[in-house]
Write a protein that holds these residues in place. Structure first.
Motif, PDB file in Angstrom:
ATOM      1  N   LEU A 134      -4.438   0.615  -8.491  1.00 33.81           N
ATOM      2  CA  LEU A 134      -3.335   1.265  -8.077  1.00 33.81           C
ATOM      3  C   LEU A 134      -3.839   1.487  -6.485  1.00 33.81           C
ATOM      4  O   LEU A 134      -2.516   1.866  -5.691  1.00 33.81           O
ATOM      5  CB  LEU A 134      -4.431   2.815  -8.403  1.00 33.81           C
ATOM      6  CG  LEU A 134      -3.973   2.742  -9.784  1.00 33.81           C
ATOM      7  CD1 LEU A 134      -4.541   4.458 -10.883  1.00 33.81           C
ATOM      8  CD2 LEU A 134      -2.337   3.066 -10.105  1.00 33.81           C
TER       9      LEU A 134
ATOM     10  N   PHE B 213       1.332  -1.900  -4.728  1.00 39.01           N
ATOM     11  CA  PHE B 213       1.843  -1.490  -5.498  1.00 39.01           C
ATOM     12  C   PHE B 213       2.730  -1.593  -6.441  1.00 39.01           C
ATOM     13  O   PHE B 213       3.082  -0.626  -7.486  1.00 39.01           O
ATOM     14  CB  PHE B 213       1.343  -0.074  -5.327  1.00 39.01           C
ATOM     15  CG  PHE B 213       1.638   0.525  -4.542  1.00 39.01           C
ATOM     16  CD1 PHE B 213       2.582   1.838  -4.506  1.00 39.01           C
ATOM     17  CD2 PHE B 213       1.423   0.738  -3.226  1.00 39.01           C
ATOM     18  CE1 PHE B 213       3.233   3.152  -4.042  1.00 39.01           C
ATOM     19  CE2 PHE B 213       2.249   1.317  -2.337  1.00 39.01           C
ATOM     20  CZ  PHE B 213       3.479   2.156  -2.539  1.00 39.01           C
TER      21      PHE B 213
ATOM     22  N   TYR C 174       3.242   0.680 -12.266  1.00 36.56           N
ATOM     23  CA  TYR C 174       1.837   1.725 -11.713  1.00 36.56           C
ATOM     24  C   TYR C 174       1.938   2.927 -12.690  1.00 36.56           C
ATOM     25  O   TYR C 174       1.021   3.563 -12.507  1.00 36.56           O
ATOM     26  CB  TYR C 174       2.634   2.287 -10.385  1.00 36.56           C
ATOM     27  CG  TYR C 174       1.641   3.836  -9.825  1.00 36.56           C
ATOM     28  CD1 TYR C 174       0.729   2.854  -8.371  1.00 36.56           C
ATOM     29  CD2 TYR C 174       1.465   4.514  -9.682  1.00 36.56           C
ATOM     30  CE1 TYR C 174      -0.002   3.517  -7.658  1.00 36.56           C
ATOM     31  CE2 TYR C 174       0.554   5.220  -8.647  1.00 36.56           C
ATOM     32  CZ  TYR C 174      -0.127   4.876  -8.151  1.00 36.56           C
ATOM     33  OH  TYR C 174      -0.486   5.150  -6.740  1.00 36.56           O
TER      34      TYR C 174
ATOM     35  N   SER D  36      -0.083  11.017  -6.488  1.00 38.26           N
ATOM     36  CA  SER D  36       1.113   9.547  -6.445  1.00 38.26           C
ATOM     37  C   SER D  36       2.336   9.484  -6.772  1.00 38.26           C
ATOM     38  O   SER D  36       2.619   9.367  -6.191  1.00 38.26           O
ATOM     39  CB  SER D  36       0.370   9.520  -8.097  1.00 38.26           C
ATOM     40  OG  SER D  36      -0.755   8.760  -8.783  1.00 38.26           O
TER      41      SER D  36
ATOM     42  N   TRP E 195       4.696   8.171  -3.888  1.00 38.01           N
ATOM     43  CA  TRP E 195       6.091   7.178  -4.222  1.00 38.01           C
ATOM     44  C   TRP E 195       7.276   8.396  -3.445  1.00 38.01           C
ATOM     45  O   TRP E 195       8.573   7.763  -3.936  1.00 38.01           O
ATOM     46  CB  TRP E 195       6.577   7.199  -5.755  1.00 38.01           C
ATOM     47  CG  TRP E 195       5.487   6.438  -5.728  1.00 38.01           C
ATOM     48  CD1 TRP E 195       4.365   6.568  -7.073  1.00 38.01           C
ATOM     49  CD2 TRP E 195       5.646   5.363  -6.574  1.00 38.01           C
ATOM     50  NE1 TRP E 195       4.308   5.104  -7.783  1.00 38.01           N
ATOM     51  CE2 TRP E 195       4.709   4.060  -7.321  1.00 38.01           C
ATOM     52  CE3 TRP E 195       6.837   4.586  -6.012  1.00 38.01           C
ATOM     53  CZ2 TRP E 195       5.355   3.292  -7.367  1.00 38.01           C
ATOM     54  CZ3 TRP E 195       7.039   2.792  -6.450  1.00 38.01           C
ATOM     55  CH2 TRP E 195       5.972   1.986  -7.511  1.00 38.01           C
TER      56      TRP E 195
ATOM     57  N   GLN F 289      10.081   4.486 -11.123  1.00 34.30           N
ATOM     58  CA  GLN F 289       8.501   5.442 -11.183  1.00 34.30           C
ATOM     59  C   GLN F 289       8.139   6.771 -11.039  1.00 34.30           C
ATOM     60  O   GLN F 289       7.288   6.820 -11.290  1.00 34.30           O
ATOM     61  CB  GLN F 289       8.216   4.223 -10.183  1.00 34.30           C
ATOM     62  CG  GLN F 289       7.758   3.031 -10.576  1.00 34.30           C
ATOM     63  CD  GLN F 289       6.603   2.424 -11.308  1.00 34.30           C
ATOM     64  OE1 GLN F 289       6.399   3.421 -12.526  1.00 34.30           O
ATOM     65  NE2 GLN F 289       6.869   1.102 -10.789  1.00 34.30           N
TER      66      GLN F 289
END
Length: 268
Positions: A21, A26, A31, A62, A66, A86
């Motif tokens: 991670l 990444f 992911y 996370s 993103w 994602q």
């Protein structure tokens, strides 16, 4: 990665997930699957408030990661669709996690975060997640409000048409059985205008708050600089007074010595 039961094996598994991670590239890695694997390993421990908080924090961090990437992309960028996919995947997992552990309020907060994200809120997907959550909770009023917001935000396309038909069916069932699609679109159009006014007001409000914070920061910096200047000035004055005092004492000592010397010469 399968379920690992021994403490050492589980720690090794966490280390592998963490290394994957944290890799710089990444974006090009699976992911969402890695995050799911990490959270899955955590949840194989005896679920506690601490474990749930750690999993929730992993999803939140996370998602932020993103969102930052997505906000820096244009539709023409090659990674645009991948990043969007994602991010939506992370939101879906976070919502499912909250539902699994019977935390609908937390789930609604995740949904609100998703539809408030400018990078993805023109897609129907996050709005559908939000609508499903509201319907699961049996909140008719919330569901109607979300439809209004969704149809004011989602771009024209097949999914938008599906939202219109779903909303029309809901309105006919609970509000007005004679409502037409054109009438509904007129209602949403007025809502959109109000939303734009509110967004403009919010933008201006944010600008005022930002300017206030900037002015406050500048004032604090000025006061800090002034305080530092005064401290330095006081220090110089104290040094000067000390030197002056020492000089006066030196002059006094010299005069005493000279007087003693004169007296000695006289006596001689």
């Amino acid at each position: 990665m399968g379920c690992l039961h021994s403490k050492d094996a589980r720690n090794q598994s966490f280390a592998i997930y963490n290394d994957a991670l944290m890799m710089p590239q990444f974006i090009q890695r699976p992911y969402v699957s890695l995050v799911h694997g990490w959270c899955d390993q955590k949840l194989h421990l005896t679920p506690s408030s601490q474990i749930l908080s750690e999993v929730r924090l992993m999803y939140a961090n996370s998602i932020v990661k993103w969102k930052v990437v997505g906000n820096g992309l244009q539709e023409t960028d090659p990674d645009y669709s991948l990043v969007k996919k994602q991010l939506l995947g992370l939101y879906k997992q976070a919502i499912n996690f909250e539902l699994k552990f019977h935390q609908p309020k937390q789930g609604m907060q995740v949904c609100e975060s998703a539809v408030s994200c400018a990078f993805i809120n023109e897609d129907a997907a996050p709005w559908k997640l939000y609508l499903n959550m509201a319907q699961l909770r049996g909140r008719e009023g919330n569901t109607r409000a979300i439809y209004f917001r969704a149809l004011a935000a989602v771009k024209v396309g097949k999914e938008e048409s599906e939202l219109w038909n779903e909303f029309l069916g809901l309105e006919k069932k609970f509000v007005n059985p004679n409502l037409t699609l054109d009438s509904l679109k007129e209602m949403v159009s007025k809502f959109r205008e109000q939303e734009l006014i509110l967004l403009d007001f919010k933008r201006k409000e944010d600008e005022i708050v930002q300017r206030f914070q900037e002015n406050k920061t500048r004032q604090q910096q000025f006061i800090s600089s002034l305080d530092s200047t005064y401290r330095s000035l006081y220090q110089h004055i104290a040094t000067y007074n000390s030197l002056l005092s020492n000089n006066i004492q030196s002059q006094s000592s010299a005069l005493s010595a000279l007087s003693a010397l004169s007296q000695t010469l006289v006596n001689t």
